[in-house]
Design an enzyme around this catalytic site. Sequence first.
Site, PDB file in Angstrom:
ATOM      1  N   HIS A 158      -2.832   4.464 -27.011  1.00 20.62           N
ATOM      2  CA  HIS A 158      -1.605   3.667 -26.983  1.00 20.62           C
ATOM      3  C   HIS A 158      -0.380   4.459 -27.436  1.00 20.62           C
ATOM      4  O   HIS A 158       0.729   4.215 -26.951  1.00 20.62           O
ATOM      5  CB  HIS A 158      -1.792   2.412 -27.829  1.00 20.62           C
ATOM      6  CG  HIS A 158      -2.761   1.447 -27.217  1.00 20.62           C
ATOM      7  ND1 HIS A 158      -3.476   0.526 -27.941  1.00 20.62           N
ATOM      8  CD2 HIS A 158      -3.144   1.271 -25.919  1.00 20.62           C
ATOM      9  CE1 HIS A 158      -4.237  -0.176 -27.126  1.00 20.62           C
ATOM     10  NE2 HIS A 158      -4.061   0.263 -25.903  1.00 20.62           N
ATOM     11  N   HIS A 198      -8.413  -1.242 -15.514  1.00 27.31           N
ATOM     12  CA  HIS A 198      -9.285  -2.092 -16.337  1.00 27.31           C
ATOM     13  C   HIS A 198      -8.429  -2.644 -17.481  1.00 27.31           C
ATOM     14  O   HIS A 198      -8.430  -2.113 -18.590  1.00 27.31           O
ATOM     15  CB  HIS A 198     -10.464  -1.299 -16.885  1.00 27.31           C
ATOM     16  CG  HIS A 198     -11.331  -0.678 -15.820  1.00 27.31           C
ATOM     17  ND1 HIS A 198     -10.948   0.444 -15.116  1.00 27.31           N
ATOM     18  CD2 HIS A 198     -12.553  -1.031 -15.341  1.00 27.31           C
ATOM     19  CE1 HIS A 198     -11.903   0.765 -14.248  1.00 27.31           C
ATOM     20  NE2 HIS A 198     -12.876  -0.114 -14.363  1.00 27.31           N
ATOM     21  N   SER A 222      -2.963  -2.343 -23.780  1.00 25.22           N
ATOM     22  CA  SER A 222      -2.017  -1.551 -22.993  1.00 25.22           C
ATOM     23  C   SER A 222      -1.160  -2.388 -22.040  1.00 25.22           C
ATOM     24  O   SER A 222       0.027  -2.063 -21.869  1.00 25.22           O
ATOM     25  CB  SER A 222      -2.761  -0.443 -22.236  1.00 25.22           C
ATOM     26  OG  SER A 222      -3.934  -0.930 -21.621  1.00 25.22           O
ATOM     27  N   GLU A 236      -8.453  -6.526 -13.327  1.00 24.37           N
ATOM     28  CA  GLU A 236      -9.478  -6.895 -14.313  1.00 24.37           C
ATOM     29  C   GLU A 236     -10.530  -7.756 -13.614  1.00 24.37           C
ATOM     30  O   GLU A 236     -10.181  -8.717 -12.921  1.00 24.37           O
ATOM     31  CB  GLU A 236      -8.873  -7.651 -15.495  1.00 24.37           C
ATOM     32  CG  GLU A 236      -9.867  -8.086 -16.540  1.00 24.37           C
ATOM     33  CD  GLU A 236     -10.728  -6.940 -17.052  1.00 24.37           C
ATOM     34  OE1 GLU A 236     -11.982  -7.059 -16.962  1.00 24.37           O
ATOM     35  OE2 GLU A 236     -10.168  -5.928 -17.526  1.00 24.37           O
ATOM     36  N   ASP A 244     -12.383  -4.972  -8.798  1.00 25.24           N
ATOM     37  CA  ASP A 244     -12.888  -3.741  -9.410  1.00 25.24           C
ATOM     38  C   ASP A 244     -11.754  -2.737  -9.541  1.00 25.24           C
ATOM     39  O   ASP A 244     -10.995  -2.513  -8.590  1.00 25.24           O
ATOM     40  CB  ASP A 244     -14.008  -3.163  -8.546  1.00 25.24           C
ATOM     41  CG  ASP A 244     -14.475  -1.819  -9.048  1.00 25.24           C
ATOM     42  OD1 ASP A 244     -15.240  -1.778 -10.022  1.00 25.24           O
ATOM     43  OD2 ASP A 244     -14.052  -0.794  -8.458  1.00 25.24           O
ATOM     44  N   GLY A 245     -11.636  -2.151 -10.725  1.00 26.27           N
ATOM     45  CA  GLY A 245     -10.498  -1.278 -10.991  1.00 26.27           C
ATOM     46  C   GLY A 245     -10.468  -0.021 -10.157  1.00 26.27           C
ATOM     47  O   GLY A 245      -9.395   0.433  -9.744  1.00 26.27           O
ATOM     48  N   ASP A 283      -8.928   3.232 -17.521  1.00 27.36           N
ATOM     49  CA  ASP A 283      -9.476   3.037 -18.865  1.00 27.36           C
ATOM     50  C   ASP A 283     -10.730   2.164 -18.805  1.00 27.36           C
ATOM     51  O   ASP A 283     -10.760   1.062 -19.337  1.00 27.36           O
ATOM     52  CB  ASP A 283      -8.388   2.369 -19.729  1.00 27.36           C
ATOM     53  CG  ASP A 283      -8.846   2.068 -21.142  1.00 27.36           C
ATOM     54  OD1 ASP A 283      -9.808   2.704 -21.596  1.00 27.36           O
ATOM     55  OD2 ASP A 283      -8.248   1.178 -21.771  1.00 27.36           O
TER      56      ASP A 283
END
Length: 270
Positions: free
Chosen positions: A27, A50, A101, A119, A147-148, A168
């Site tokens: 972060h 994600h 994030s 997500e 799906d990311g 991520d």
Amino acid sequence: MATKTWHPMLSYQHAYHAGNAADLHKHVALGVLLEVLLRKPRPLSYLESHAGRGLYDLTGPEAQKTGEAASGIARLAPGGAFGQALAAVRAYAGAAAYPGSPLIAQVLLRPQDRMTLCELHPAELAGLKSAVVATPDGPSVSIHKRDGHEGLRALCPPDLRRGLALIDPSYEVKSEYSDTAATALEVLRRWPQGIVMVWYPVLAAGRHVAMAEQVMTALPDNCLRHEVRFVSQPDRGMIGSGLLILGPPYGAKQALDEAWAACSEVFQPG
């Protein structure tokens, strides 16, 4: 009778780990990169593969069960853009709130900017939609249940060509290391004007090494790699945190090094 398909990444919930040392590593870097991008008035895109639920309660049962925030955000009063975002979120959500994030980005971005979040986990998705609500003084927000890895590839390049993508994942299955490397390189190929930041856990087993080396080999002159070791070592699990920044903007390395140096109570260069 139809059977439900179990997705291996749908058991992970970040609330157990929010505010730990790895979160700070990631972060702080996110804040620095956005701060660099926001120096110019041109609008930008922010994407996540994600996203998680966006907002966490450090007094909640999940965070209390692991106690990981005690060796992370509890040890640090962060400055810079991340510190600004943390203070803004705590001003309305309370002193025990910790922004993920998506919420950090939303606080820092402007009305002319766009934020697109992926997500797949149903509970995380519901929390994300509750936490990240578009406001007149913030960016436009688009949330996708998908799906990311697939989502980020499909969404790039975005219409606004300046910007940043964060990858991520949970890394719950070993194949996600190679999947992440492939996604990062493909996103940058499709979106050469963009910046791609990849977070990964540093484990004693060294599962991250091949992934990091794959990206660094493909982009020897266009990628920053930064790893830290945690001051408080856990009994098991992560011993550190790693980041790959593909296509880093001018001035980012110095700004990142200065920001991370201020976190010596939590982590040290690996």
